[in-house]
Motif scaffolding. Structure first.
Motif, mmCIF file in Angstrom:
data_model
loop_
_atom_site.group_PDB
_atom_site.id
_atom_site.type_symbol
_atom_site.label_atom_id
_atom_site.label_comp_id
_atom_site.label_asym_id
_atom_site.label_seq_id
_atom_site.Cartn_x
_atom_site.Cartn_y
_atom_site.Cartn_z
ATOM 1 N N SER A 82 0.477 -1.568 0.166
ATOM 2 C CA SER A 82 0.088 0.190 -0.192
ATOM 3 C C SER A 82 1.188 1.104 0.215
ATOM 4 O O SER A 82 2.038 1.448 0.697
ATOM 5 C CB SER A 82 -1.255 -0.193 1.280
ATOM 6 N N VAL A 83 0.170 2.214 -0.447
ATOM 7 C CA VAL A 83 1.400 3.478 -0.522
ATOM 8 C C VAL A 83 1.135 3.636 1.240
ATOM 9 O O VAL A 83 2.086 4.843 1.494
ATOM 10 C CB VAL A 83 0.223 4.726 -1.318
ATOM 11 N N VAL A 84 0.903 3.820 1.870
ATOM 12 C CA VAL A 84 0.506 3.953 2.895
ATOM 13 C C VAL A 84 2.022 3.169 3.910
ATOM 14 O O VAL A 84 2.953 3.663 5.111
ATOM 15 C CB VAL A 84 -0.554 3.300 4.626
ATOM 16 N N ASN A 85 2.043 2.365 3.367
ATOM 17 C CA ASN A 85 3.546 1.599 3.615
ATOM 18 C C ASN A 85 4.817 2.729 3.507
ATOM 19 O O ASN A 85 5.754 3.291 4.491
ATOM 20 C CB ASN A 85 3.929 0.075 3.237
ATOM 21 N N GLY A 86 4.990 3.690 2.407
ATOM 22 C CA GLY A 86 5.608 4.838 1.995
ATOM 23 C C GLY A 86 5.518 5.363 3.076
ATOM 24 O O GLY A 86 6.360 5.955 3.698
ATOM 25 N N ILE A 87 4.494 6.009 3.215
ATOM 26 C CA ILE A 87 4.193 7.681 4.618
ATOM 27 C C ILE A 87 4.437 6.500 5.537
ATOM 28 O O ILE A 87 5.568 7.482 6.302
ATOM 29 C CB ILE A 87 3.061 7.669 4.822
ATOM 30 N N ILE A 88 4.031 5.659 6.237
ATOM 31 C CA ILE A 88 5.124 4.973 7.548
ATOM 32 C C ILE A 88 6.676 5.097 7.367
ATOM 33 O O ILE A 88 7.409 5.711 8.895
ATOM 34 C CB ILE A 88 4.430 3.338 7.767
ATOM 35 N N THR A 89 6.582 4.637 5.860
ATOM 36 C CA THR A 89 9.033 4.780 6.233
ATOM 37 C C THR A 89 9.428 6.078 6.781
ATOM 38 O O THR A 89 10.442 5.717 7.467
ATOM 39 C CB THR A 89 9.593 4.163 4.888
ATOM 40 N N LEU A 90 8.423 7.172 5.760
ATOM 41 C CA LEU A 90 9.358 8.183 6.350
ATOM 42 C C LEU A 90 8.577 9.284 7.705
ATOM 43 O O LEU A 90 10.176 9.348 8.557
ATOM 44 C CB LEU A 90 8.045 9.861 5.128
ATOM 45 N N LYS A 91 7.768 8.676 8.144
ATOM 46 C CA LYS A 91 7.202 8.937 9.818
ATOM 47 C C LYS A 91 8.234 8.090 10.652
ATOM 48 O O LYS A 91 8.853 8.053 11.728
ATOM 49 C CB LYS A 91 5.907 8.735 10.206
ATOM 50 N N GLU A 92 8.322 6.348 10.393
ATOM 51 C CA GLU A 92 9.740 6.184 11.111
ATOM 52 C C GLU A 92 10.666 6.534 11.255
ATOM 53 O O GLU A 92 11.947 6.693 11.978
ATOM 54 C CB GLU A 92 9.445 3.940 9.956
ATOM 55 N N ASN A 93 11.095 7.070 10.325
ATOM 56 C CA ASN A 93 12.808 7.540 9.719
ATOM 57 C C ASN A 93 12.662 8.918 10.387
ATOM 58 O O ASN A 93 13.834 10.153 9.734
ATOM 59 C CB ASN A 93 12.976 8.142 8.225
ATOM 60 N N ASN A 94 11.323 9.758 10.709
ATOM 61 C CA ASN A 94 11.097 11.082 11.020
ATOM 62 C C ASN A 94 11.533 11.794 10.396
ATOM 63 O O ASN A 94 12.188 12.783 10.259
ATOM 64 C CB ASN A 94 11.756 11.522 12.353
ATOM 65 N N ILE A 95 10.857 11.454 8.318
ATOM 66 C CA ILE A 95 11.995 12.791 7.678
ATOM 67 C C ILE A 95 10.481 12.769 6.981
ATOM 68 O O ILE A 95 9.485 11.873 6.639
ATOM 69 C CB ILE A 95 12.640 12.288 6.348
ATOM 70 N N ALA A 96 9.966 15.306 6.831
ATOM 71 C CA ALA A 96 9.166 15.284 6.293
ATOM 72 C C ALA A 96 9.679 15.620 5.223
ATOM 73 O O ALA A 96 10.124 17.109 5.051
ATOM 74 C CB ALA A 96 8.013 16.015 7.332
ATOM 75 N N PRO A 97 9.716 15.325 3.853
ATOM 76 C CA PRO A 97 10.438 16.172 2.390
ATOM 77 C C PRO A 97 9.488 16.898 2.650
ATOM 78 O O PRO A 97 8.238 17.415 2.873
ATOM 79 C CB PRO A 97 9.856 15.143 1.696
ATOM 80 N N LYS A 98 10.126 18.153 1.336
ATOM 81 C CA LYS A 98 9.141 18.749 1.004
ATOM 82 C C LYS A 98 8.055 18.785 0.809
ATOM 83 O O LYS A 98 6.995 19.055 0.431
ATOM 84 C CB LYS A 98 10.196 20.299 0.147
#
Lengths: 296, 473
Positions: A82-98
């Protein structure tokens, strides 16, 4: 016996670490699932990638080669998930891209929590971060497979051509029996025209909740739809998904790429995914959209 | 929560510490029961109540059988108890299959069973309940029966532990009451056989994490339309790979279960004995899922159907019926019944051939022939019925396998399947040649040469944790 086994295992680990660090080990992906893992581990463990904008998608987006897209964008795409897996990856890494760009088509695919648990579980995450030889791309079987394949292919071919297939041909009926290959697509079509309202609500509620974290950190979110077969693109389920996007993420507050002209991309390799030439053509259009969204 | 999850390690450490801590020693049984119920709750929250019901029912009936002085009353209790166990199993496991046979997918009854789902481990704990009632009944009726003085509370504790003990709760090995009950006593940490536990755990985790969990990504090609364009050889290697995956998955689970039980001072029965060295189908069933085979042999073939007591023909019919039941035990689909019928028919034919050729000699040649025919004409082809969710899927596989001889072989796929299957082949070869000097030396003097590399691969090449295939059964 226990002590000796553990010591022997440690000795093997040290030798293997030396091979990965100083030998000619190259990263190898064994299968699609591991592609997803390696892509995520690369992103998590490479600081320079954290500055890039991110595309979050599924196998539909993955048909585009990364080198056909702008270099300052990272493809965090997960075929089969799912695309939600991608968002979880960002959250887990504590990265908020521009900027992030999220694929719309396959948003109903359920989230695979096991995947993120595997990568971001404390033991796995930190051991693979600090000991690169433990990362999935350096698994010994993957390292050995290329060598084995090169040295056995001729033997396998000989066995196949001169022993296995001739024996099987004796049992072949004349004319050859066939399977109903279209049955699979008929079933897919039937399912695509079914709309599970409960699943729709649950998927969009989850997506909205996960995106809030990024929105709070100032990330600008864009949604896009990749071209698929016109029958798929216009089926009842796709229509319901597109309507739900407009409801949960109203245009004006959220940004949308232009809907692609699906009649331009009729070459598909399985009635769903773009084939190579179509993917290259679509990547050009998509890159322009990416650049104009970011003011490049 | 799976045995291979990181969470399970924490769970195990806590339970282990509580179990052996001195002030809590007299509550060891209660600690294990509580931990087991918690373990089941993590895996199947909704059906915990069913497990409690099943265990309570078996507590009651086994107590009634033990304390009844009349043979007739005991017979009534054992019949009611076993029937109730079977009814629970039929309702929860086979309800959907039966309903879908007689009604369509839009009926309310169908939807009810569809939503309900399958309670994890039901086939295992129901069989254990049946074993408990039957063994109690048999023991109570035996001429030399000596009553064991125990109060009702102790009986409840023992039965609950027997049925719910977490190492075997979800996917076996299927316990026999008369083997497990004598082991229930106070355990001491100094009595743990650490080497036994280490061997079982390392082998189990290696088979599951390195072999089965990696093979699953390649055998995933066995579905339509992905397999449509694969060559016959590739399809053959895939189904062979699935056979090894199934073995590694289930044997891995069983070895872990044995190792975990060993940590708490219990010895469970072995479930696998190098099945791929069997030179016949009947030998295979003595080496594969041994606890199920012996359950079916003792309770179904011998005691329910009458075994070979009513002549040769009836005995062969009984073998066939037992195998059909074995097939259905594996899954609530008619394709499993077909799988059981094919195995049953093959076993009957094998018995007849063996009888007819007994005096022919050439034992080695016959063994090799038996091995080839058993594996390549029965076991491996039948795996398609196991792999595909529908009968049509298995038929499609067979058609593709026979017809795709002109397609190009996928060397990459074949290479990975062979590499990940090679440990299974190697472990069977080592067993086969265990009496030769080098193998004998390794296993007696230098077994770290075997367990060290397995540990290394678990760390470096273990795949993501995933549910055990037998959880579905």
């Amino acid at each position: 016996m226990i002590k000796r086994s553990v010591l022997f295992a440690i000795a093997l680990l040290l030798l293997y670490a030396a091979y990965v660090s100083y030998g000619n080990a190259v990263p190898v992906s064994q299968h699609q699932w591991q592609d997803n893992t390696i892509r995520t581990q690369n992103y998590s463990y490479t600081d320079s990638l954290h500055k890039k904008d991110v595309i979050i998608g599924t196998s539909l987006t993955a048909m585009m080669e990364p080198n056909t897209l702008p270099g300052d964008v990272y493809m965090l795409v997960y075929p089969g998930m799912s695309v939600v897996n991608g968002i979880i990856t960002l959250k887990e890494n504590n990265i908020a891209p521009k900027y992030i760009f999220i694929e719309e088509n396959a948003v109903l695919k359920p989230v695979n929590t096991d995947f993120n648990d595997y990568i971001f579980g404390d033991i796995h995450f930190y051991s693979k971060k600090y000991f690169p030889f433990l990362r999935d791309c350096y698994q010994p079987v993957g390292q050995a497979a290329g060598f084995v394949e090169r040295h056995s292919a001729a033997r396998v071919q000989f066995f196949s051509d001169w022993i296995f297939n001739p024996v099987l041909r004796v049992f072949q009926s004349n004319p050859k029996a066939t399977i109903d290959k279209e049955a699979h697509y008929r079933e897919l079509k039937r399912r695509r025209n079914m709309v599970d309202t409960a699943a729709l609500i649950s998927s969009f509620t989850q997506l909205k909740n996960e995106l809030k974290w990024l929105e709070d950190r100032g990330t600008r979110i864009y949604f896009y739809a990749t071209p698929t077969h016109p029958d798929v693109f216009k089926c009842k389920q796709s229509k319901a998904v597109m309507d739900a996007f407009k409801k949960y993420f109203p245009p004006g507050k959220y940004n949308y790429f232009e809907i692609p002209d699906v009649s331009q991309y009729t070459q598909l390799h399985d009635q769903l995914h773009l084939d190579k030439p179509s993917a290259i053509r679509y990547a050009r259009v998509f890159s322009k959209e990416l650049n104009s969204a970011r003011g490049h | 929560m799976l045995f291979t999850d990181a969470k399970f390690v924490y769970f195990l450490l806590v339970v282990f510490a509580l179990f052996y801590i001195k002030p809590l020693k007299k509550y060891q049984t209660q600690i294990l029961i509580a931990a087991s119920l918690l373990f089941y709750y993590f895996n199947s929250t909704t059906f915990l109540i069913l497990l409690l019901f099943s265990a309570s029912m078996n507590v009651l009936f086994s107590w009634l059988i033990t304390n009844s002085n009349s043979f007739k009353t005991r017979k009534t209790f054992v019949t009611i108890g076993i029937t109730l166990n079977v009814l629970v199993l039929v309702f929860f496991k086979y309800g959907l299959m039966l309903v879908s046979t007689f009604t369509n997918e839009t009926s309310e009854v169908y939807n009810f069973f569809m939503i309900m789902g399958l309670p994890i481990g039901i086939s295992f704990y129901t069989f254990e309940g049946i074993s408990l009632l039957f063994d109690t009944y048999k023991a109570r009726n035996s001429p030399g029966y000596k009553p064991v003085k125990q109060n009702f509370f102790t009986h409840v504790k023992n039965v609950f532990l027997f049925i719910s003990f977490f190492p075997h709760l979800i996917a076996g090995p299927i316990l026999r009451a008369n083997h497990f009950f004598p082991q229930i006593e106070t355990k001491h940490i100094k009595n743990i056989n650490w080497q036994y536990c280490f061997r079982k755990l390392v082998l189990g985790f290696f088979l599951k994490l390195v072999v089965a969990n990696n093979l699953q990504y390649f055998t995933a090609w066995l579905q339509s339309p992905a397999m449509d364009n694969l060559s016959s050889l590739t399809l053959f290697v895939l189904i062979l790979g699935f056979t090894f995956q199934l073995f590694a998955d289930f044997a891995g689970y069983s070895y872990i279960a044995l190792g975990l039980a060993g940590l708490f001072g219990y010895q469970l029965e072995e479930n696998f004995d190098y099945p791929f060295v069997s030179s016949s189908l009947s030998e295979l069933w003595r080496r594969w899922h041994i606890t199920l085979s012996s359950f079916l042999r003792y309770y179904v073939y011998t005691n329910l159907l009458g075994g070979g007591r009513r002549g040769k023909v009836v005995s062969l019919i009984n073998i066939f019926l037992t195998m059909v039941l074995a097939g259905l035990w594996h899954g609530s689909k008619w394709s499993f019944a077909i799988w059981g019928s094919i195995h049953g028919s093959a076993l009957v034919i094998e018995h007849l051939i063996k009888k007819g050729t007994k005096s022919w000699g050439f034992t080695k040649v016959r063994n090799v022939l038996g091995w080839v025919i058993s594996y390549f004409f029965v076991i491996v082809p039948c795996m398609a019925l196991f792999r595909f969710p529908t009968l049509q899927g298995a038929i499609d596989y067979a058609i593709l396998f026979l017809n795709n001889t002109d397609y190009k072989d996928d060397y990459r796929l074949i290479t990975y399947l062979c590499l990940y299957s090679s440990p299974i082949v190697l472990m069977h070869l080592l067993y086969k040649y265990k009496n030769t000097r080098p193998v004998h030396y390794v296993f007696n003097k230098a077994d770290y040469l075997v367990y060290g590399p397995m540990l290394f691969f678990i760390v470096v090449n273990g795949a993501q944790s995933s549910p055990f295939i037998y959880f579905n059964f």
